[in-house]
Design a protein around this motif. Structure first.
Motif, PDB file in Angstrom:
ATOM      1  N   ALA A 177      80.187  52.513  22.525  1.00  0.00           N
ATOM      2  CA  ALA A 177      80.745  53.651  21.787  1.00  0.00           C
ATOM      3  C   ALA A 177      79.661  54.340  20.960  1.00  0.00           C
ATOM      4  O   ALA A 177      79.587  55.579  20.914  1.00  0.00           O
ATOM      5  CB  ALA A 177      81.885  53.182  20.883  1.00  0.00           C
ATOM      6  N   ILE A 178      78.805  53.555  20.310  1.00  0.00           N
ATOM      7  CA  ILE A 178      77.696  54.132  19.544  1.00  0.00           C
ATOM      8  C   ILE A 178      76.759  54.902  20.476  1.00  0.00           C
ATOM      9  O   ILE A 178      76.273  55.992  20.136  1.00  0.00           O
ATOM     10  CB  ILE A 178      76.926  53.027  18.789  1.00  0.00           C
ATOM     11  N   TYR A 179      76.520  54.318  21.654  1.00  0.00           N
ATOM     12  CA  TYR A 179      75.674  54.979  22.656  1.00  0.00           C
ATOM     13  C   TYR A 179      76.230  56.361  23.014  1.00  0.00           C
ATOM     14  O   TYR A 179      75.500  57.344  23.086  1.00  0.00           O
ATOM     15  CB  TYR A 179      75.599  54.085  23.899  1.00  0.00           C
ATOM     16  N   LEU A 180      77.543  56.439  23.218  1.00  0.00           N
ATOM     17  CA  LEU A 180      78.165  57.723  23.556  1.00  0.00           C
ATOM     18  C   LEU A 180      78.159  58.679  22.365  1.00  0.00           C
ATOM     19  O   LEU A 180      77.937  59.888  22.531  1.00  0.00           O
ATOM     20  CB  LEU A 180      79.604  57.484  24.020  1.00  0.00           C
ATOM     21  N   ILE A 181      78.398  58.156  21.166  1.00  0.00           N
ATOM     22  CA  ILE A 181      78.406  59.004  19.972  1.00  0.00           C
ATOM     23  C   ILE A 181      77.045  59.652  19.754  1.00  0.00           C
ATOM     24  O   ILE A 181      76.948  60.841  19.441  1.00  0.00           O
ATOM     25  CB  ILE A 181      78.822  58.176  18.738  1.00  0.00           C
TER      26      ILE A 181
END
Length: 427
Positions: free
Chosen positions: A217-221
């Motif tokens: 999720a952090i990667y996508l954010i």
């Protein structure tokens, strides 16, 4: 030949109890590891110049540490009561020599990422097959309240399942085909973990799965991608955790009861037994601080190992042994931190770059799961050691592919490997 040998090795590690030679668990996988070690070091020498300096340095440091542990283990044969049991510690380290040079060599080839993906696919397929056998209760995987699958103990099956979960999750989020199939595979492996009855590995596996999805999720954010998927994930994560607990309660009431007792502050019999085991092991280490009692030695007729990685090495190989395993763990933790940070901030939005970055995150969590589990469980035994070395070798290899993609995007020639680093291993 190298690829085929590695795929056979991956297949053999899931059935150590069914691949015995002269009554020793995992004998076939060890023989495969010896064979792979010979050809992998030779194969590495052919492509050493295409492996990045950071990965080559880490590989040499890890294998040097593993080699010193092997030497200490061999020396302990001179004074221990059961010399042949020292081979347990040696077997566990041999898998490092079988996988790290081989995977690094494969990653340096033009189609390196595709080859690594085949190995990941083999790991996923074997985890699905093992989980299926446990769920159905077939053969040696018959279930009572703890299932060992084709391992000797249920905890070993739990370690294997918890190490496989992040790989399945990483393949699930990067796949553009068969997502429903991979989602079903993820559920099956989780159910296999539930039926193993290993409370520690259930907690490690579920938390590790959560860590991976948070990292993703952090990667996508950071890339401002798929906001709806991030919101949906945040909503469904607590529901999935609750579903996992309900599955544990329904399929393994005993494990659920013990786990809830521990989480509520009560004392479970298994935890009391471990604390006693640690106390006895530390006393044995203090009685033999410089030599230990010998690699692989059981604790009398109480237990085959200390159920803690550091305590086990202190008991069996003394201060030198615990120092070496501490160095190895520190090297791995530094590698994990660097890999996660690099995976999160890595540039490039191509399909290859995205897949590689996510696999870096997935394999990092696999290695972390294994290290955490071994503070309460298997103590780096030869039956589960491949589930440390294979994800770690995959991580190093994917990091090499990751750097190569960055170099290719900016037209930079990669730094050469340290001259003679692996050639010394071949002599």
């Amino acid at each position: 030949m190298l690829q085929v040998s590695l795929l056979l090795l991956v297949g053999s590690i899931w059935f150590p109890g069914a691949t015995r030679i002269a009554g020793t668990d995992g004998s076939l996988s060890f023989l495969m590891a010896l064979f792979c070690a010979v050809i992998s070091v030779a194969s590495y020498g052919e492509v050493a110049k295409r492996v990045h300096r950071s990965e080559a340095t880490l590989a040499v440091a890890l294998l040097t540490t593993a080699g010193l542990i092997i030497i200490l283990s061999l020396l302990s044969m001179l004074y221990t009561g059961s010399p042949m049991r020292t081979m347990r510690a040696i077997f566990a380290q041999i898998f490092g020599f079988a996988t790290i040079p081989a995977f690094a060599a494969l990653s340096a080839r033009p189609n390196g990422a595709e080859t690594l993906d085949r190995i990941v696919s083999a790991m996923i397929l074997m985890s699905l097959a093992t989980a299926g056998l446990v769920i159905l209760g077939l053969g040696g995987a018959k279930f009572a309240d703890r299932a060992a699958g084709f391992f000797k103990h249920a905890n070993q099956l739990g370690i294997a399942m918890s190490a496989a979960l992040p790989l399945v999750a990483a393949r699930l989020v990067t796949s553009r085909k068969h997502r429903l199939l991979l989602a079903a595979c993820l559920v099956a492996v989780l159910l296999g973990l539930v039926k193993s009855g290993s409370k520690t590995n259930f907690v490690v596996g579920v938390i590790g799965l959560g860590i991976f999805f948070v990292l993703y999720a952090i990667y996508l954010i950071l890339r401002r991608q798929r906001p709806l998927a991030i919101i949906a994930g945040a909503i469904t994560a607590p529901l999935l955790l609750h579903a996992a607990l309900l599955a544990l309660q329904a399929l393994n009431p005993r494990a659920y009861r013990i786990l809830t007792t521990q989480l509520s502050g009560g004392e479970a019999d298994s935890m009391v037994a471990r604390e006693r085991l640690w106390s006895i092991s530390i006393d044995l280490g203090l009685a033999h601080p410089f030599t230990g009692v010998g690699a692989g030695q059981p604790i009398g007729d109480i237990a085959p190992h200390s159920h803690n990685l550091f305590v086990e090495y202190f008991r069996t190989l003394g201060v030198p042994g615990v120092a070496l395993i501490t160095v190895m763990v520190l090297l791995v933790l530094i590698c994990l931190i660097n890999a996660v940070m690099a995976g999160l901030i890595a540039k490039g939005r191509t399909t290859d770059a995205t897949d590689t970055n996510v696999m870096v995150l997935g394999t990092s969590v696999c290695v972390l799961n294994y290290l955490v589990a071994n503070q309460m469980s298997d103590s780096f035994g030869p039956s589960t050691a491949p589930f440390f070395w294979i994800p770690l070798a995959l991580l190093i290899a994917y990091r090499n592919v990751q750097r190569s993609l960055v170099d290719k995007s900016i037209g930079r020639v990669p730094d050469p490997v340290i001259p003679g680093a692996f050639h010394t291993l071949r002599t």
